[in-house]
Motif scaffolding. Structure first.
Motif, PDB file in Angstrom:
ATOM      1  N   UNK A 234       0.814  -1.214   0.000  1.00  0.00           N
ATOM      2  CA  UNK A 234       0.000   0.000   0.000  1.00  0.00           C
ATOM      3  C   UNK A 234       0.852   1.271   0.000  1.00  0.00           C
ATOM      4  N   UNK A 235       2.131   1.159   0.315  1.00  0.00           N
ATOM      5  CA  UNK A 235       2.959   2.359   0.475  1.00  0.00           C
ATOM      6  C   UNK A 235       3.159   3.075  -0.858  1.00  0.00           C
ATOM      7  N   UNK A 236       3.275   4.412  -0.824  1.00  0.00           N
ATOM      8  CA  UNK A 236       3.509   5.173  -2.052  1.00  0.00           C
ATOM      9  C   UNK A 236       4.809   4.761  -2.742  1.00  0.00           C
ATOM     10  N   UNK A 237       4.836   4.968  -4.036  1.00  0.00           N
ATOM     11  CA  UNK A 237       6.050   4.720  -4.808  1.00  0.00           C
ATOM     12  C   UNK A 237       7.114   5.754  -4.466  1.00  0.00           C
ATOM     13  N   UNK A 238       6.666   6.994  -4.269  1.00  0.00           N
ATOM     14  CA  UNK A 238       7.579   8.113  -4.018  1.00  0.00           C
ATOM     15  C   UNK A 238       6.884   9.129  -3.128  1.00  0.00           C
ATOM     16  N   UNK A 239       7.594   9.630  -2.133  1.00  0.00           N
ATOM     17  CA  UNK A 239       7.116  10.758  -1.335  1.00  0.00           C
ATOM     18  C   UNK A 239       7.920  11.992  -1.698  1.00  0.00           C
ATOM     19  N   UNK A 240       7.247  13.039  -2.161  1.00  0.00           N
ATOM     20  CA  UNK A 240       7.906  14.299  -2.489  1.00  0.00           C
ATOM     21  C   UNK A 240       7.707  15.232  -1.301  1.00  0.00           C
ATOM     22  N   UNK A 241       8.758  15.390  -0.514  1.00  0.00           N
ATOM     23  CA  UNK A 241       8.673  16.086   0.773  1.00  0.00           C
ATOM     24  C   UNK A 241       9.309  17.463   0.606  1.00  0.00           C
ATOM     25  N   UNK A 242       8.452  18.453   0.446  1.00  0.00           N
ATOM     26  CA  UNK A 242       8.862  19.819   0.093  1.00  0.00           C
ATOM     27  C   UNK A 242       8.536  20.766   1.243  1.00  0.00           C
ATOM     28  N   UNK A 243       9.557  21.313   1.932  1.00  0.00           N
ATOM     29  CA  UNK A 243       9.291  22.199   3.073  1.00  0.00           C
ATOM     30  C   UNK A 243       8.471  23.437   2.712  1.00  0.00           C
ATOM     31  N   UNK A 244       8.480  23.852   1.459  1.00  0.00           N
ATOM     32  CA  UNK A 244       7.683  25.018   1.073  1.00  0.00           C
ATOM     33  C   UNK A 244       6.188  24.752   1.237  1.00  0.00           C
ATOM     34  N   UNK A 245       5.798  23.484   1.211  1.00  0.00           N
ATOM     35  CA  UNK A 245       4.370  23.146   1.244  1.00  0.00           C
ATOM     36  C   UNK A 245       3.762  23.203   2.635  1.00  0.00           C
ATOM     37  N   UNK A 246       4.560  23.320   3.682  1.00  0.00           N
ATOM     38  CA  UNK A 246       3.996  23.375   5.039  1.00  0.00           C
ATOM     39  C   UNK A 246       3.986  24.797   5.604  1.00  0.00           C
ATOM     40  N   UNK A 247       4.421  25.759   4.816  1.00  0.00           N
ATOM     41  CA  UNK A 247       4.495  27.128   5.336  1.00  0.00           C
ATOM     42  C   UNK A 247       3.119  27.763   5.521  1.00  0.00           C
ATOM     43  N   UNK A 248       2.115  27.211   4.897  1.00  0.00           N
ATOM     44  CA  UNK A 248       0.769  27.768   5.034  1.00  0.00           C
ATOM     45  C   UNK A 248      -0.021  27.102   6.162  1.00  0.00           C
ATOM     46  N   UNK A 249       0.578  26.143   6.853  1.00  0.00           N
ATOM     47  CA  UNK A 249      -0.136  25.461   7.939  1.00  0.00           C
ATOM     48  C   UNK A 249      -0.425  26.420   9.083  1.00  0.00           C
ATOM     49  N   UNK A 250      -1.672  26.490   9.579  1.00  0.00           N
ATOM     50  CA  UNK A 250      -1.964  27.278  10.777  1.00  0.00           C
ATOM     51  C   UNK A 250      -1.232  26.706  11.991  1.00  0.00           C
ATOM     52  N   UNK A 251      -1.043  27.525  12.998  1.00  0.00           N
ATOM     53  CA  UNK A 251      -0.334  27.100  14.203  1.00  0.00           C
ATOM     54  C   UNK A 251      -0.973  25.874  14.839  1.00  0.00           C
ATOM     55  N   UNK A 252      -2.317  25.828  14.865  1.00  0.00           N
ATOM     56  CA  UNK A 252      -3.009  24.696  15.492  1.00  0.00           C
ATOM     57  C   UNK A 252      -2.732  23.399  14.745  1.00  0.00           C
ATOM     58  N   UNK A 253      -2.602  23.498  13.417  1.00  0.00           N
ATOM     59  CA  UNK A 253      -2.330  22.298  12.615  1.00  0.00           C
ATOM     60  C   UNK A 253      -0.875  21.871  12.799  1.00  0.00           C
ATOM     61  N   UNK A 254       0.045  22.844  12.888  1.00  0.00           N
ATOM     62  CA  UNK A 254       1.433  22.513  13.213  1.00  0.00           C
ATOM     63  C   UNK A 254       1.491  21.721  14.516  1.00  0.00           C
TER      64      UNK A 254
END
Length: 491
Positions: A234-254
Motif C-alpha cells: 500500500x505504500x507510495x512509490x515516491x514521497x515528495x517532501x517539500x518544506x515550502x508546502x507546510x508554510x501555510x499550515x496554521x499554528x493549530x495544525x502545526x
C-alpha cells in the motif's frame, strides 16, 4: 558421484528411526555419562515428551523483521518535478487526489502546472474528508473506478494520502469487497496479493508520515471506531517532501500534526521487540507491516523524537521559523519510516475511539464544519498515562526517551522510568499551549469510559505491540484499558 553410497528414502527413514530408538532407549556408554541415573535420562524423557507434543504454531515467536519504506525526495521546491516523474513512469491517466482547502494552495498549483507542462493527462478528485470515514473513502473509490487511472498523485495531509492509497487499492482490485483488506477483527485482514499502481504523495502537513508507510486509517462508522488497512504494497512509490508546502499550515495544525510525530516516535521506540511478537508467519506475505521495535526502526524513531522535542515548539510559536518547519517535516518522514516498520501501540489504539466517539468537541484553529478532535490531539492526550504504564517494560528505553526532553537521568532509578517520562511529556504538552489537558477537556466524563474501552479492544493490530498489556485475558485487558482512560482524564 563415483564411489558414493546411495540409500533409498525408505532405507534412510528406517536408519533415522533406528538411531532414534537407540538414542532414547539405551544410556550412553561414555564414562562420564554411564550412570543410568545421570541427568541425561531426564533429557531423554523431555525429548520424548517434546516429540509427542504437537507444536502450537500460534505461540511461535518471530525471528525476523523486514524494512520497507517509500522512496523519498526531500528539498525546497521539489514539488515542481512531479510532472517529470509521471512522464518518466509513462503515466497516461493520473488521478490527482486532494481536499477542498489544499486545492487552493500553491502545492496544488505546482503539481497541476508540472503535469500540464509535461503533457500528462489527469483528473482531479478534491472531495477528500479530513479524518475520513468509510463512506467518504467509498465515494472516492467510486469516483476513481470509471476513470481507470494508471497512476495516482496525492497532494495534502494524511487524510488525503490515506484516501489515495485506498482508491489505488480498490481500483487495482475492483471486485474486492470493502472489508476484505480491512484490519481484523473489524475486517477480514486479507494480504494484498500483488502490486498496485504507482502513487506519488506530496504531503502538505508535517505529521502523519503517510508518504512513507503502507497504512491507511479511517472511521468505520457502524462500529464507532477507527480502523484501517496495513500492508507493504500500500505504500507510495515516491514521497515528495517539500518544506515550502507546510508554510501555510496554521499554528493549530502545526501543533496537532507534530503531536502525531511525537507519539509515532515514542510508541515505535517503546513497542515490544520484533522477536517477542507472535505468531511467526507461516508465509512471508503474512508478516505484518507493524512488527515491533527493531534495530533499524530504532534509529529513525529516536532521531524523530529528538527533532520533535527541539523544533515543534518553535514551529508552533513562530510562523516565520522556516527552519523549524522544515525540520518538523523531515521528522515526520523519519518517524514514518520508524513506526511504519515497528508499529505504534496504546496511544494510537486508544485514540481511535476518542476521535470516533467525540462528544462534540471542536479544536480551535481548524476551519471546518462540525466537531473535530484532530488525530494528533486524540493520540497525545493519553500519552502521559500510557508511558507511566509501559515504563516498567523497558526502563532504559523510557529513560532514553525522557533524556530527549532534557531530563537529567543520571540519578533516576529504573523503577521510576515511566513516571519520569510521563511527567516530562505532560510538561511538554502544557508548554506547547492550547492543548486539552486530558479527556475532560474534550468533553469526556467517567460515564464514557466503558464505551472508550470497547472501542479500543478491536485494535488488536496495534495493541499486540503494547508493553505490559495483558491480551491473554480479556477481563484483565479491559481493566488495564479502563485504568488508562481514567488516568487520562486530566494531567
Amino acid at each position: 558421484m563415483p564411489g558414493a553410497i546411495r540409500i533409498s528414502p525408505t532405507r534412510a527413514t528406517r536408519a533415522v528411526n533406528l538411531l532414534r530408538a537407540v538414542q532414547f532407549t539405551h544410556p550412553p556408554s561414555c564414562p562420564c555419562h554411564a550412570n543410568p541415573s545421570h541427568h541425561h535420562q531426564a533429557s531423554v524423557q523431555q525429548a520424548r515428551r517434546a516429540l509427542a507434543t504437537p507444536i502450537d504454531k500460534s505461540q511461535e515467536k518471530e525471528y525476523a523483521f523486514e524494512m520497507a519504506a517509500s522512496s523519498i525526495r526531500f528539498g525546497p521546491g521539489v514539488t515542481k518535478e512531479v510532472g517529470m516523474d509521471f512522464k518518466n513512469l509513462g503515466a497516461k491517466r493520473v488521478m490527482v487526489v486532494t481536499d477542498g482547502n489544499v486545492k487552493k494552495l500553491n502545492a496544488m498549483k505546482q503539481v497541476i502546472q508540472g503535469l500540464e507542462q509535461e503533457g500528462v493527462p489527469y483528473s482531479v478528485f478534491d472531495a477528500v474528508r479530513v479524518e475520513p470515514k468509510d463512506s467518504s473513502i467509498k465515494q472516492a473509490i467510486d469516483f476513481a473506478k470509471p476513470y481507470a487511472p494508471d497512476a495516482f498523485l496525492a497532494v495534502g495531509g494524511g487524510s488525503v494520502i490515506d484516501t489515495a492509497k485506498l482508491m489505488n487499492l480498490y481500483t487495482s482490485f475492483p471486485e474486492a469487497d470493502f472489508l476484505d483488506f480491512v484490519n481484523a477483527p473489524l475486517g477480514r485482514g486479507l494480504p494484498i496479493q500483488g502490486k498496485l499502481k504507482p502513487l506519488i504523495a506530496v504531503p502538505t502537513t508535517a505529521g502523519t508520515g503517510s508518504e512513507t508507510t503502507g497504512t491507511a486509517i479511517f472511521d468505520l462508522v457502524s462500529k464507532r471506531a477507527k480502523t484501517g488497512i496495513a500492508h507493504r504494497n500500500l505504500k507510495p512509490t515516491l514521497g515528495i517532501v517539500d518544506p515550502l508546502n507546510t508554510r501555510t499550515m496554521p499554528s493549530a495544525v502545526h501543533a496537532s500534526s507534530g503531536l502525531d510525530v511525537l507519539c509515532h516516535s515514542l510508541e515505535s521506540w517503546t513497542a515490544i521487540p520484533y522477536h517477542e511478537r507472535t505468531p511467526r508467519p507461516s508465509n512471508p506475505i503474512n508478516r505484518p507491516a507493524y512488527q515491533g521495535a527493531n534495530p533499524i526502526s530504532d534509529i529513525f524513531s529516536l532521531q524523530a523524537l529528538r527533532d520533535t522535542v527541539k523544533y515543534l515548539p518553535r514551529a508552533v510559536h513562530d510562523p516565520d521559523d522556516h527552519e523549524a518547519q522544515s525540520k518538523m517535516l523531515l521528522a515526520a518522514t523519519l518517524a514514518g519510516v520508524g513506526f511504519g516498520n515497528a508499529g505504534v501501540h496504546l496511544c494510537h489504539g486508544m485514540s481511535y475511539p476518542i476521535s470516533g466517539q467525540n462528544p462534540g468537541y471542536k479544536h480551535a484553529g481548524y476551519q471546518m464544519e462540525g466537531p473535530i478532535i484532530p488525530h494528533g490531539v486524540s493520540v497525545a492526550v493519553t500519552a502521559p498515562a500510557v508511558f507511566r504504564f509501559t515504563g516498567a517494560s523497558n526502563p532504559e528505553r523510557h529513560l532514553a526517551a525522557a533524556e530527549c526532553f532534557g531530563v537529567d537521568i543520571s540519578n533516576v532509578k529504573l523503577e521510576s522510568a515511566g513516571e519520569v517520562l510521563g511527567e516530562a511529556l505532560a510538561e511538554f504538552l502544557v508548554k506547547l499551549g492550547d492543548q486539552p489537558r486530558g479527556l475532560k477537556d474534550l468533553g469526556f466524563g467517567r460515564e464514557h469510559i466503558d464505551q472508550l474501552v470497547e472501542g479500543t479492544m478491536p485494535q488488536a493490530r496495534v495493541l499486540m505491540l503494547a508493553p505490559n498489556l495483558d491480551m491473554s485475558n480479556v477481563d484483565t485487558e479491559r481493566e488495564q484499558l479502563r485504568k488508562l482512560f481514567e488516568d487520562s482524564m486530566d494531567y
